[in-house]
Design a protein around this motif. Structure first.
Motif: not given
Length: 90
Positions: A20-26, A29-37, A81-87
């Protein structure tokens, strides 16, 4: 047995709240994916260095080094892969 069921229910509830939180803050989420990557990539590099140093020093068993090396390779390539594919969108 009941302890496992309670843990599974709590885990599913946490995933529901996070979804639910991710839908509100897209954008977050991108920054989270890049940081996790980035974190996965660094952990993979550390694991590969550890495996290489242990192979050179002959300090660990072959099975341990193979497992650590494979996990490190998976972390490294998953992180890249996460860093490269996150727009990047603003």
């Amino acid at each position: 047995m009941i302890f496992i069921v309670i843990n599974v229910v709590l885990f599913i509830g946490a995933l529901f709240v996070f979804n639910k939180m991710a839908k509100k803050q897209r954008s977050n989420t991108r920054n989270l994916k890049r940081t996790f990557g980035s974190i996965l990539t660094v952990l993979g590099i550390i694991g590969l260095i550890y495996t290489g140093a242990s192979v050179i020093n002959h300090s660990k068993g072959a099975t341990t080094l193979i497992v650590v090396g494979l996990i490190a390779i998976m972390f490294f390539f998953t992180g890249i892969s996460l860093v490269r594919t996150t727009n990047d969108t603003v």
